[in-house]
Design a protein around this motif. Structure first.
Motif: not given
Length: 396
Positions: A241-243, A249-250, A297-300, A365-366
């Motif tokens: 979702y956030l590419h 990073v993950s 919102a799909e914001l990192l 998943l969301e």
């Protein structure tokens, strides 16, 4: 002075061994998307593979939770390192899904043996008068080790060859070195008995503990459930979702939750158990809201904030819960009561995670994550309200 230096050296080396073992339990976290690509399994399978670890921990806590008091700290921890090594070998050999299940189960056995025994061992290795600092070492080693696992695996998977092999080869080498360190360290249990003397330890809940135990257990369940979902499905969420396809990073995002938990546990020592438990519930509530916002919102940046805030709340709540339950339990039942709290906490790591996996297919998943968060918010809010009512002075 020389004895103090040697005592602290031993204490820190014991903590380092603790870090190595706990790092192995979270090492696969940023690698799950790669395993999905390799074996082609669903989100449900990811969550079940993750949850098998918790079942291993619970099994050891119930069957051999008091092993180190009986056979000694070093033999117990050597068994734990043996299971950690066997887990690494399973992942190194993984050419089918069954190897992942076996590796996670063995990792659970390792953590189950280490959690209590290593904490006690680190504290016993410290010089006289160093109990407070030794507790800090043990706490930092436990949660810090859990954070180091995904960080190490993410960095190696992103910037080194063989992403599904090298992290476990490195961990196997670290386990081998740790075994050598453990053999050099002294035993701290004077009266030891043979392995056959270890008996299953049934969790217990005396009547006088229940009023304290219920909110403590709810907060622990919710905090560990947050960690469970974060470590099992957040890499897939970040990638899909956030590419965010960078494994380092993950791994760092997951590691932040564990490092924040360490900070929360340390802060709980300043606030005291009575204040830290409702405060931890409040902070955990905010962390869950931030995670819901991140999914919607799909914001990192919100994912990172939810890791830091949620981890801090989990650390505050769990250390306070452990202290409150231990203080309320009668001395002769304390170990059994604490075991009951850990069983509830590790159930939180497993059952809700599998629920998210089941819902991920029909809801995505969301959607599955938002349902999970709604349930956890209700639990945390109920525990917090109950605790605040208990703290309120009675009206004459």
């Amino acid at each position: 002075m020389a004895d103090d230096r040697q005592g602290w050296l031993r204490c820190l080396l014991g903590g380092a061994v603790f870090v190595v073992c706990m790092a192995g339990t979270t090492l696969p976290t940023p690698l799950y998307p790669l395993y999905q690509e390799k074996f082609g399994f669903s989100e449900l399978t990811v969550t079940v593979v993750y949850a098998v670890y918790a079942f291993g921990v619970i099994g050891v806590l119930l069957l051999a939770g008091n092993a180190s008091d009986t056979i000694g700290r070093r033999p117990t921890l050597l068994w734990g390192l043996g299971f950690a090594a066997a887990s690494a070998v399973c992942f190194l050999c993984a050419d089918a899904l069954g190897w992942l299940y076996a590796g996670r189960l063995l990792s659970g056995f390792s953590a189950g043996l280490f959690t209590g025994a290593a904490t006690a061992y680190v504290m016993e290795l410290a010089p006289p008068g160093g109990a407070s600092r030794a507790t800090l070492v043990a706490t930092a080693a436990n949660m810090g080790g859990l954070g180091c696992g995904p960080l190490l695996a993410g960095l190696l998977a992103e910037y080194a060859p063989e992403p599904l092999l090298l992290p476990f080869a490195v961990h196997l080498a670290l386990v081998t070195v740790s075994a050598g360190v453990l053999l050099w360290l002294p035993e701290t249990v004077e009266e030891r008995q043979p392995l056959s003397s270890v008996r299953p330890q049934r969790p217990a809940l005396p009547a006088q503990v229940r009023a304290v135990f219920v909110p403590a257990a709810i907060a622990s369940f919710a905090g560990f459930a947050l960690f469970g979902v974060f470590t099992s499905v957040s890499p897939a969420f970040l990638a899909r979702y956030l590419h965010v396809d960078n494994h380092a990073v993950s791994g760092l995002v997951v590691a932040l939750a564990f490092f924040a938990s360490t900070a929360g546990q340390l802060a709980a020592g300043h606030f005291g158990a009575a204040r830290s438990l409702p405060l931890g519930c409040a902070v955990l509530f905010v962390g869950l809201v931030l995670l819901a916002g991140a999914m919607y919102a799909e914001l990192l940046v919100l994912v990172v904030l939810s890791a830091v805030v949620g981890g801090t709340g989990q650390g505050l709540a769990f250390r306070a819960a452990l202290s409150a339950v231990a203080a309320a339990a009668p001395p002769d039942r304390r170990a059994a009561v604490i075991s009951a709290l850990f069983v509830v906490a590790y159930t939180g790591i497993s059952i809700p995670v599998i629920g998210v996996g089941l819902l991920a297919d029909p809801l995505g998943l969301e959607g599955a994550g938002l349902v999970f968060i709604a349930c956890m918010l209700a639990l945390v809010a109920s525990a917090g309200v109950y605790l605040l009512r208990r703290m309120r002075p009675a009206v004459p």
